[in-house]
Write a protein that holds these residues in place. Structure first.
Motif, PDB file in Angstrom:
ATOM      1  N   VAL A 240       1.854   3.964  -8.290  1.00 56.20           N
ATOM      2  CA  VAL A 240       2.290   5.148  -7.554  1.00 56.20           C
ATOM      3  C   VAL A 240       1.334   6.310  -7.820  1.00 56.20           C
ATOM      4  CG1 VAL A 240       4.684   4.381  -7.691  1.00 56.20           C
ATOM      5  CG2 VAL A 240       3.838   6.058  -9.351  1.00 56.20           C
ATOM      6  N   LYS A 241       1.411   7.337  -6.983  1.00 52.39           N
ATOM      7  CA  LYS A 241       0.508   8.474  -7.141  1.00 52.39           C
ATOM      8  C   LYS A 241       0.944   9.328  -8.325  1.00 52.39           C
ATOM      9  CE  LYS A 241       2.677  11.743  -3.903  1.00 52.39           C
ATOM     10  NZ  LYS A 241       2.485  12.498  -2.647  1.00 52.39           N
ATOM     11  N   PRO A 242       0.047  10.103  -8.900  1.00 49.73           N
ATOM     12  CA  PRO A 242       0.396  10.943 -10.045  1.00 49.73           C
ATOM     13  C   PRO A 242       1.576  11.858  -9.735  1.00 49.73           C
ATOM     14  CG  PRO A 242      -1.980  10.897  -9.741  1.00 49.73           C
ATOM     15  CD  PRO A 242      -1.379  10.211  -8.541  1.00 49.73           C
ATOM     16  N   GLY A 243       2.534  11.888 -10.665  1.00 52.14           N
ATOM     17  CA  GLY A 243       3.684  12.764 -10.518  1.00 52.14           C
ATOM     18  C   GLY A 243       4.848  12.176  -9.758  1.00 52.14           C
ATOM     19  N   ALA A 244       4.681  10.985  -9.191  1.00 50.41           N
ATOM     20  CA  ALA A 244       5.747  10.381  -8.384  1.00 50.41           C
ATOM     21  C   ALA A 244       6.796   9.721  -9.277  1.00 50.41           C
ATOM     22  CB  ALA A 244       5.159   9.355  -7.429  1.00 50.41           C
ATOM     23  N   TYR A 245       7.960   9.454  -8.682  1.00 49.42           N
ATOM     24  CA  TYR A 245       9.010   8.679  -9.338  1.00 49.42           C
ATOM     25  C   TYR A 245       9.082   7.300  -8.683  1.00 49.42           C
ATOM     26  CZ  TYR A 245      10.857  12.670 -11.906  1.00 49.42           C
ATOM     27  OH  TYR A 245      10.996  13.728 -12.760  1.00 49.42           O
TER      28      TYR A 245
ATOM     29  N   ALA B  98      20.485   0.870 -12.251  1.00 48.61           N
ATOM     30  CA  ALA B  98      19.182   1.234 -11.697  1.00 48.61           C
ATOM     31  C   ALA B  98      18.340   1.933 -12.750  1.00 48.61           C
ATOM     32  CB  ALA B  98      19.356   2.145 -10.481  1.00 48.61           C
ATOM     33  N   ASP B  99      17.013   1.818 -12.587  1.00 46.89           N
ATOM     34  CA  ASP B  99      16.069   2.465 -13.491  1.00 46.89           C
ATOM     35  C   ASP B  99      15.050   3.246 -12.683  1.00 46.89           C
ATOM     36  OD1 ASP B  99      16.084   1.275 -16.622  1.00 46.89           O
ATOM     37  OD2 ASP B  99      17.143   0.057 -15.152  1.00 46.89           O
ATOM     38  N   ALA B 100      14.487   4.250 -13.316  1.00 46.73           N
ATOM     39  CA  ALA B 100      13.433   5.048 -12.697  1.00 46.73           C
ATOM     40  C   ALA B 100      12.404   5.406 -13.756  1.00 46.73           C
ATOM     41  CB  ALA B 100      14.004   6.321 -12.074  1.00 46.73           C
ATOM     42  N   MET B 101      11.190   5.631 -13.301  1.00 48.74           N
ATOM     43  CA  MET B 101      10.130   6.111 -14.181  1.00 48.74           C
ATOM     44  C   MET B 101       9.365   7.191 -13.456  1.00 48.74           C
ATOM     45  SD  MET B 101       7.250   3.966 -16.290  1.00 48.74           S
ATOM     46  CE  MET B 101       6.131   4.813 -17.422  1.00 48.74           C
ATOM     47  N   GLY B 102       9.040   8.256 -14.187  1.00 49.29           N
ATOM     48  CA  GLY B 102       8.285   9.358 -13.625  1.00 49.29           C
ATOM     49  C   GLY B 102       7.414   9.987 -14.682  1.00 49.29           C
TER      50      GLY B 102
ATOM     51  N   GLN C 183       0.825  -1.213   0.000  1.00 57.68           N
ATOM     52  CA  GLN C 183       0.000   0.000   0.000  1.00 57.68           C
ATOM     53  C   GLN C 183       0.858   1.260   0.000  1.00 57.68           C
ATOM     54  OE1 GLN C 183      -2.078   0.777   3.956  1.00 57.68           O
ATOM     55  NE2 GLN C 183      -1.375  -1.319   4.289  1.00 57.68           N
ATOM     56  N   LEU C 184       2.151   1.126   0.333  1.00 55.09           N
ATOM     57  CA  LEU C 184       3.043   2.280   0.298  1.00 55.09           C
ATOM     58  C   LEU C 184       3.315   2.760  -1.130  1.00 55.09           C
ATOM     59  CD1 LEU C 184       5.680   1.407   3.051  1.00 55.09           C
ATOM     60  CD2 LEU C 184       3.911   3.180   3.149  1.00 55.09           C
ATOM     61  N   PHE C 185       3.035   1.918  -2.133  1.00 52.81           N
ATOM     62  CA  PHE C 185       3.211   2.357  -3.516  1.00 52.81           C
ATOM     63  C   PHE C 185       2.481   3.679  -3.757  1.00 52.81           C
ATOM     64  CE2 PHE C 185       4.381  -2.045  -4.782  1.00 52.81           C
ATOM     65  CZ  PHE C 185       5.421  -1.759  -5.656  1.00 52.81           C
ATOM     66  N   GLY C 186       1.305   3.818  -3.200  1.00 52.65           N
ATOM     67  CA  GLY C 186       0.484   4.991  -3.450  1.00 52.65           C
ATOM     68  C   GLY C 186       0.815   6.186  -2.586  1.00 52.65           C
ATOM     69  N   HIS C 187       1.852   6.074  -1.781  1.00 58.85           N
ATOM     70  CA  HIS C 187       2.252   7.170  -0.891  1.00 58.85           C
ATOM     71  C   HIS C 187       3.721   7.473  -1.141  1.00 58.85           C
ATOM     72  CE1 HIS C 187      -1.477   6.886   1.483  1.00 58.85           C
ATOM     73  NE2 HIS C 187      -1.358   5.584   1.284  1.00 58.85           N
ATOM     74  N   GLY C 188       4.050   8.729  -1.208  1.00 63.98           N
ATOM     75  CA  GLY C 188       5.443   9.085  -1.432  1.00 63.98           C
ATOM     76  C   GLY C 188       5.644   9.722  -2.797  1.00 63.98           C
ATOM     77  N   ASP C 189       6.390  10.811  -2.803  1.00 61.13           N
ATOM     78  CA  ASP C 189       6.749  11.469  -4.056  1.00 61.13           C
ATOM     79  C   ASP C 189       7.837  10.695  -4.778  1.00 61.13           C
ATOM     80  OD1 ASP C 189       5.052  13.844  -3.581  1.00 61.13           O
ATOM     81  OD2 ASP C 189       6.435  14.193  -1.919  1.00 61.13           O
ATOM     82  N   VAL C 190       8.612   9.938  -4.023  1.00 61.73           N
ATOM     83  CA  VAL C 190       9.632   9.050  -4.571  1.00 61.73           C
ATOM     84  C   VAL C 190       9.441   7.692  -3.908  1.00 61.73           C
ATOM     85  CG1 VAL C 190      12.101   8.619  -4.871  1.00 61.73           C
ATOM     86  CG2 VAL C 190      11.243  10.965  -4.898  1.00 61.73           C
ATOM     87  N   VAL C 191       9.371   6.641  -4.723  1.00 63.45           N
ATOM     88  CA  VAL C 191       9.134   5.284  -4.214  1.00 63.45           C
ATOM     89  C   VAL C 191      10.272   4.381  -4.680  1.00 63.45           C
ATOM     90  CG1 VAL C 191       7.570   3.304  -4.174  1.00 63.45           C
ATOM     91  CG2 VAL C 191       6.636   5.639  -4.283  1.00 63.45           C
ATOM     92  N   PHE C 192      10.988   3.792  -3.729  1.00 63.68           N
ATOM     93  CA  PHE C 192      12.041   2.827  -4.041  1.00 63.68           C
ATOM     94  C   PHE C 192      11.485   1.414  -3.849  1.00 63.68           C
ATOM     95  CE2 PHE C 192      14.338   6.569  -2.584  1.00 63.68           C
ATOM     96  CZ  PHE C 192      15.415   6.666  -3.457  1.00 63.68           C
TER      97      PHE C 192
END
Length: 239
Positions: A157-162, A172-176, A123-132
């Motif tokens: 993840v929430k809109p606008g998060a990485y 490493a990879d990231a998506m935003g 459930q933490l996926f949906g919280h946080g501006d940056v999610v590892f």
């Protein structure tokens, strides 16, 4: 805080170490029941791999009530490692409520790490501006690379998060909201000690983002510092 002499010595060792590194511990929540957990780390001298033997004495995790006592105006970025997730979500909601009452310049950025493959942590996926997320979590969802993982899980993840996933020697990879990013790994000439390389990566990425660098620059910096850490014993001298 427990009253035994042994626990007092352990407490002094930890607090002295924090203070010697300039880490502010004024908001630590001291416990009167339980014993500080202790980990024995066995490092393979030939490969740098590690085995951790943990003695967890059921010390209570920080609660949302503890968190409520903090003066949030003192903070610009708060990070959570997924643990007692219902309490942590309540803490993040406190930050969101605070952000709604202040100007954009005073907003607190939030980040979370989902390391363990425990259903309640997701459930933490949906919280946080940056999610590892960890490689273990990515594999749990059926992904075989960091790139696959950030693409496949970004809708959580929430809109606008990485969303960021490190994959050891693969980088490493990231998506935003502005696309997909990758950094190669920066392995040391000789691997000495990999203990804490993931935490080092996370900390370096957050440090870079906090200081205004782009997500691409921050991924590269994170991989560079994590690689540097793997080439030395411990953490002193990484930078």
């Amino acid at each position: 805080m427990a009253s035994s002499d042994k626990n007092q010595r352990k407490k002094n060792f930890i607090t002295d170490d924090f203070q010697s590194r300039g880490i502010n511990i004024s908001n630590i929540v001291w416990q009167r029941v339980g014993i500080t957990p202790c980990a024995c780390c066995i490092v393979n001298l030939s490969s740098g791999s590690r085995t951790v033997v943990l003695s967890d004495m059921d010390l209570r995790d920080v609660t949302s009530d503890d968190f409520r006592k903090i003066d949030l105006s003192l903070y610009k970025w708060i990070h959570w490692e997924g643990r007692n997730v219902s309490e942590q979500v309540a803490m993040i909601q406190q930050v969101e409520q605070y952000n709604a009452t202040v100007s954009a310049e005073q907003h607190i950025t939030t980040s979370v790490e989902i390391e363990k493959t425990r259903e309640e942590l997701y459930q933490l996926f949906g919280h946080g501006d940056v999610v590892f997320i960890s490689k273990d979590v990515a594999r749990h969802f059926g992904f075989n690379s960091a790139s696959e993982a950030v693409k496949g899980l970004y809708n959580r993840v929430k809109p606008g998060a990485y969303l960021i996933c490190a994959w050891a020697e693969k980088g490493a990879d990231a998506m935003g909201p502005d696309g997909i990013f990758h950094s190669n790994a920066f392995p040391p000439e000789n691997v000495v000690d990999t203990l804490g390389a993931g935490d080092t990566f996370n900390a370096a990425v957050l440090f870079s983002l906090y200081n205004g660098k782009s997500i691409q620059e921050s991924l590269i910096f994170g991989c560079q510092i994590a690689g540097r850490k793997c080439g030395i014993q411990g953490y002193d001298g990484i930078v």
